[in-house]
Write a protein that holds these residues in place. Sequence first.
Motif, PDB file in Angstrom:
ATOM      1  N   ASP A  90       0.748  -1.154   0.132  1.00 28.87           N
ATOM      2  CA  ASP A  90       0.043  -0.121  -0.010  1.00 28.87           C
ATOM      3  C   ASP A  90       0.957   1.138  -0.035  1.00 28.87           C
ATOM      4  O   ASP A  90       2.043   1.381   0.470  1.00 28.87           O
ATOM      5  N   LEU A 154     -11.297   5.405  -1.327  1.00 28.52           N
ATOM      6  CA  LEU A 154     -10.071   5.452  -1.402  1.00 28.52           C
ATOM      7  C   LEU A 154      -9.038   5.157  -0.228  1.00 28.52           C
ATOM      8  O   LEU A 154      -7.769   5.125  -0.475  1.00 28.52           O
ATOM      9  N   LYS A 156      -7.505   3.559   3.089  1.00 29.50           N
ATOM     10  CA  LYS A 156      -7.528   2.218   3.950  1.00 29.50           C
ATOM     11  C   LYS A 156      -7.268   2.715   5.543  1.00 29.50           C
ATOM     12  O   LYS A 156      -7.815   2.262   6.454  1.00 29.50           O
ATOM     13  N   VAL A 221      -3.244   4.388   1.114  1.00 27.29           N
ATOM     14  CA  VAL A 221      -4.227   4.073   0.139  1.00 27.29           C
ATOM     15  C   VAL A 221      -3.709   2.777  -0.603  1.00 27.29           C
ATOM     16  O   VAL A 221      -2.527   2.489  -0.638  1.00 27.29           O
ATOM     17  N   ASP A 224      -3.064   1.027  -6.574  1.00 26.84           N
ATOM     18  CA  ASP A 224      -3.651   1.098  -7.683  1.00 26.84           C
ATOM     19  C   ASP A 224      -4.712   2.134  -7.575  1.00 26.84           C
ATOM     20  O   ASP A 224      -5.470   2.746  -8.589  1.00 26.84           O
ATOM     21  N   LYS A 225      -5.193   2.661  -6.420  1.00 22.96           N
ATOM     22  CA  LYS A 225      -5.977   3.905  -6.274  1.00 22.96           C
ATOM     23  C   LYS A 225      -5.077   5.097  -5.844  1.00 22.96           C
ATOM     24  O   LYS A 225      -5.590   6.224  -5.605  1.00 22.96           O
ATOM     25  N   ASP A 227      -3.225   7.524  -7.574  1.00 27.85           N
ATOM     26  CA  ASP A 227      -3.417   8.644  -8.322  1.00 27.85           C
ATOM     27  C   ASP A 227      -4.589   9.180  -8.202  1.00 27.85           C
ATOM     28  O   ASP A 227      -4.784  10.557  -8.175  1.00 27.85           O
ATOM     29  N   GLU A 228      -5.685   8.392  -8.124  1.00 23.49           N
ATOM     30  CA  GLU A 228      -7.130   8.878  -7.932  1.00 23.49           C
ATOM     31  C   GLU A 228      -7.121   9.527  -6.440  1.00 23.49           C
ATOM     32  O   GLU A 228      -7.810  10.441  -6.328  1.00 23.49           O
ATOM     33  N   ALA A 229      -6.603   8.960  -5.455  1.00 28.08           N
ATOM     34  CA  ALA A 229      -6.663   9.726  -4.015  1.00 28.08           C
ATOM     35  C   ALA A 229      -5.910  10.974  -4.197  1.00 28.08           C
ATOM     36  O   ALA A 229      -6.319  11.736  -3.767  1.00 28.08           O
TER      37      ALA A 229
END
Length: 268
Positions: A90, A154, A156, A221, A224-225, A227-229
């Motif tokens: 992560d 997004l 954890k 996060v 794979d998430k 960039d979105e976060a």
Amino acid sequence: MCVNDLVVQGAEPLLFLDYFATGKLDVAAGRAIVAGIAEGCRQAGCALVGGETAEMPGMYADGDYDLAGFSVGAVERSQVLTGAGVAAGDVVLGLASSGVHSNGYSLVRKLVSVSGLSYEDEAPFAPGKTLGEALLTPTRIYVKSTLAAVRAGLVKAMAHITGGGLIENIPRVLPDGLGVTLDATSWTLPPVFRWMAGVGTIADLELARTFNCGIGMAVVVPADKADEAISVLTQGGETVARIGQVVPVAADAAHRVTVTGTDKAWHA
């Protein structure tokens, strides 16, 4: 700081109450303090629902006062952030701090004393501001931006970097057997910390164990998430850096957080 402590659990702050105690009420000072609290509540999206003002002659020196407060928030039980799902690989994102963030001020006061400066002198690291003004830059409130990322699914885990700095706060949200490796070259050490480290000859580990070193909130996060976060948090007004990753650590490890690259990033 209360609302930042709430949001790391995925909770939305609902209300805040304050307590103000002094020997004799200075109306102008009291008005300014309440205005500051109200602004903090506005930034956090919660209500200032009341408080207590106490005059206690003989208990406080002229001009002195004591200020405390607490906040209440709410989150659906099924949506509480516990960090249980954090796994090796992560990504750890760092949200920039606004300054010292109300931590380590016993050491801060000692360093000012050692420096020979007064709080009215110009801050060596912030031209145009007095040392007192610069050191009392208000703590950044991360509520709205981080809640947006949480609600987008997004996040954890999150760690509010308070007393104990980067070294002691991040492990609070990690399952057993996991730690993080942070890369100090991935973010900028604010001038205030560079100045304090120089005045006190503070070792890098001690600096990272006492202060936030420019990272006021750590957000864990999925890789794979990430960039979105980063996009969601940036749109929320944050300065975001990808500062590290979650890694396995031995049960007997001295520290579960390792900061690399300080020789280049903090001493250049």
